[in-house]
Motif scaffolding. Structure first.
Motif, short mmCIF file in Angstrom:
data_model
loop_
_atom_site.label_atom_id
_atom_site.label_comp_id
_atom_site.label_asym_id
_atom_site.label_seq_id
_atom_site.Cartn_x
_atom_site.Cartn_y
_atom_site.Cartn_z
N ASP A 9 0.83 -1.21 0.00
CA ASP A 9 0.00 0.00 0.00
C ASP A 9 0.86 1.26 0.00
OD1 ASP A 9 -2.22 -1.62 0.01
OD2 ASP A 9 -2.66 -1.35 2.14
N ALA A 10 1.96 1.23 0.77
CA ALA A 10 2.86 2.38 0.81
C ALA A 10 3.50 2.61 -0.55
CB ALA A 10 3.94 2.17 1.87
N GLY A 11 3.99 1.54 -1.17
CA GLY A 11 4.60 1.67 -2.48
C GLY A 11 3.62 2.14 -3.54
N ARG A 12 2.42 1.58 -3.50
CA ARG A 12 1.40 1.95 -4.49
C ARG A 12 1.05 3.42 -4.36
NH1 ARG A 12 1.14 -1.18 -8.17
NH2 ARG A 12 0.48 -3.01 -6.98
N ALA A 13 0.88 3.90 -3.12
CA ALA A 13 0.51 5.29 -2.90
C ALA A 13 1.61 6.25 -3.35
CB ALA A 13 0.18 5.52 -1.42
N ALA A 14 2.86 5.76 -3.34
CA ALA A 14 3.99 6.59 -3.79
C ALA A 14 4.21 6.51 -5.29
CB ALA A 14 5.26 6.17 -3.06
N GLY A 15 3.47 5.65 -5.98
CA GLY A 15 3.64 5.50 -7.43
C GLY A 15 4.73 4.52 -7.82
N PHE A 16 5.18 3.67 -6.87
CA PHE A 16 6.23 2.70 -7.14
C PHE A 16 5.64 1.42 -7.73
CE2 PHE A 16 9.69 3.90 -3.78
CZ PHE A 16 9.54 5.25 -4.07
N THR A 17 6.46 0.66 -8.43
CA THR A 17 6.15 -0.73 -8.74
C THR A 17 6.27 -1.52 -7.44
OG1 THR A 17 6.98 -0.55 -11.00
CG2 THR A 17 6.86 -2.77 -10.07
N CYS A 18 5.35 -2.46 -7.20
CA CYS A 18 5.31 -3.17 -5.91
C CYS A 18 5.64 -4.64 -6.09
CB CYS A 18 3.93 -3.02 -5.28
SG CYS A 18 3.54 -1.32 -4.84
N VAL A 19 6.67 -5.09 -5.38
CA VAL A 19 7.12 -6.48 -5.43
C VAL A 19 6.97 -7.08 -4.05
CG1 VAL A 19 9.09 -8.02 -5.80
CG2 VAL A 19 8.76 -6.03 -7.30
N ASP A 59 2.51 -6.13 -7.90
CA ASP A 59 2.69 -6.31 -9.33
C ASP A 59 3.29 -7.67 -9.63
OD1 ASP A 59 1.91 -3.64 -10.46
OD2 ASP A 59 3.44 -2.99 -9.04
N VAL A 60 4.07 -8.19 -8.69
CA VAL A 60 4.66 -9.52 -8.84
C VAL A 60 4.98 -10.05 -7.45
CG1 VAL A 60 7.04 -8.65 -9.06
CG2 VAL A 60 6.45 -10.87 -10.05
N VAL A 61 4.89 -11.37 -7.28
CA VAL A 61 5.27 -12.03 -6.03
C VAL A 61 6.47 -12.93 -6.30
CG1 VAL A 61 4.54 -13.55 -4.15
CG2 VAL A 61 2.87 -12.00 -5.21
N LEU A 62 7.55 -12.73 -5.54
CA LEU A 62 8.78 -13.50 -5.70
C LEU A 62 9.05 -14.29 -4.42
CD1 LEU A 62 11.06 -10.76 -7.33
CD2 LEU A 62 9.74 -12.54 -8.50
N PRO A 63 9.83 -15.36 -4.51
CA PRO A 63 10.12 -16.13 -3.29
C PRO A 63 10.96 -15.36 -2.27
CG PRO A 63 11.36 -16.99 -5.17
CD PRO A 63 10.35 -16.02 -5.72
N ASP A 64 11.91 -14.57 -2.75
CA ASP A 64 12.79 -13.80 -1.86
C ASP A 64 13.52 -12.76 -2.70
OD1 ASP A 64 15.04 -15.10 -3.11
OD2 ASP A 64 14.75 -16.79 -1.78
N ILE A 65 14.34 -11.94 -2.05
CA ILE A 65 14.98 -10.85 -2.79
C ILE A 65 16.09 -11.33 -3.72
CG2 ILE A 65 14.38 -9.13 -1.04
CD1 ILE A 65 17.35 -9.17 -0.17
N ALA A 66 16.55 -12.57 -3.54
CA ALA A 66 17.55 -13.11 -4.46
C ALA A 66 16.96 -13.27 -5.86
CB ALA A 66 18.08 -14.44 -3.95
N ALA A 67 15.64 -13.32 -5.95
CA ALA A 67 14.98 -13.48 -7.25
C ALA A 67 14.80 -12.14 -7.98
CB ALA A 67 13.62 -14.15 -7.06
N LEU A 68 15.17 -11.03 -7.35
CA LEU A 68 14.97 -9.73 -7.98
C LEU A 68 15.76 -9.58 -9.27
CD1 LEU A 68 14.93 -7.36 -4.89
CD2 LEU A 68 13.07 -7.62 -6.55
N GLY A 69 16.99 -10.08 -9.28
CA GLY A 69 17.82 -9.93 -10.46
C GLY A 69 17.19 -10.58 -11.68
N GLY A 70 16.69 -11.81 -11.51
CA GLY A 70 16.03 -12.49 -12.60
C GLY A 70 14.78 -11.78 -13.06
N TRP A 71 14.02 -11.23 -12.09
CA TRP A 71 12.82 -10.48 -12.44
C TRP A 71 13.18 -9.22 -13.22
CZ3 TRP A 71 11.38 -5.62 -10.15
CH2 TRP A 71 10.13 -5.14 -10.60
N LEU A 72 14.22 -8.50 -12.79
CA LEU A 72 14.63 -7.30 -13.51
C LEU A 72 15.04 -7.63 -14.95
CD1 LEU A 72 16.73 -5.61 -10.70
CD2 LEU A 72 14.65 -4.68 -11.71
#
Length: 232
Positions: A189-199, A216-229
């Motif tokens: 909710d905080a990210g959405r209200a700021a206009g951010f993409t929300c993961v 916008d997307v659900v990932l298992p953990d932050i190690a998956a951010l690189g692949g998502w990017l």
């Protein structure tokens, strides 16, 4: 449409650190210290926090999972009339700063991988700023972040967007080039209200079903951010 992500803001607990492994143990120590051997009081404090003492875990409905640190102190103070709020809050913040942490992933390599992509990184947590910085420093990651905000940093607490907007201001980056990564609907909710993409990530207490409608997307953990990017 291809997104050009230039910065990422992370929640701390349940994102950088596994929530139950870190804060379940903290709650056990905190309750035992405050109850001073009074079994009934210990159970009262646990119930107030929706904390299960036998398993040393917070129940999914616990406000502690996403709520600001001062709210935890207030609830505890309600059950300790012989101690004032300031004393209790200082005790809890100090204990939090000294809490042994359970990183959700190998933190520094994961974060440095993101930095190597030219991304600016920040933290927006409902914990106290002092505790957050002490914990990040203990894991040799404080220097990785451009900005670390807590509920007491002057930008409000999530789900309000103030900390996210403060990161955008501090880095000079547009909101639509930024990402909020969290493990709760407060974060989304905080990210959405700021206009951010929300993961959303699943290293907290909430499930994918809980988070998917808000992210916008659900990932298992932050190690998956690189692949998502790489898919953007």
């Amino acid at each position: 449409m291809t997104l050009r992500i230039q910065g990422i803001v992370f929640d701390k607990d349940g994102v950088l650190f596994d929530f139950q492994k870190t804060w379940g143990a903290w709650a056990h120590r905190m309750i035992e210290a405050l109850a001073q051997g009074d079994e009934a009081l210990a159970q009262t404090l646990a119930d107030a926090l929706a904390y299960d003492r036998p398993t040393r875990t917070f129940r999914p409905e616990s406000f502690v999972i996403a709520g600001p640190a001062h709210e935890v102190s207030r609830v505890i103070a309600d059950h300790l009339p012989d101690r004032n709020f300031s004393e209790i809050h200082e005790f809890l913040v100090t204990q939090a700063a000294q809490t042994p942490l359970a990183p959700a992933v190998p933190l520094r390599p994961t974060l440095m991988n993101l930095k190597s992509r030219g991304l600016r990184l920040g933290v927006a947590t409902n914990d106290a700023e002092r505790a957050a910085k002490a914990q990040l420093a203990s894991e040799n990651t404080l220097d990785v972040f451009d900005l670390v905000c807590g509920f007491d940093s002057g930008f409000g607490a999530k789900p309000d967007p103030g900390m996210c907007l403060a990161f955008a201001d501090a880095t000079g980056l547009a909101s639509d080039a930024l990402v909020m990564v969290g493990d709760s609907t407060h974060d989304m909710d905080a990210g959405r209200a700021a206009g951010f993409t929300c993961v959303a990530v699943l290293t907290g207490v909430a499930t994918a079903d809980d988070l998917a409608p808000h992210a916008d997307v659900v990932l298992p953990d932050i190690a998956a951010l690189g692949g998502w990017l790489d898919t953007l």
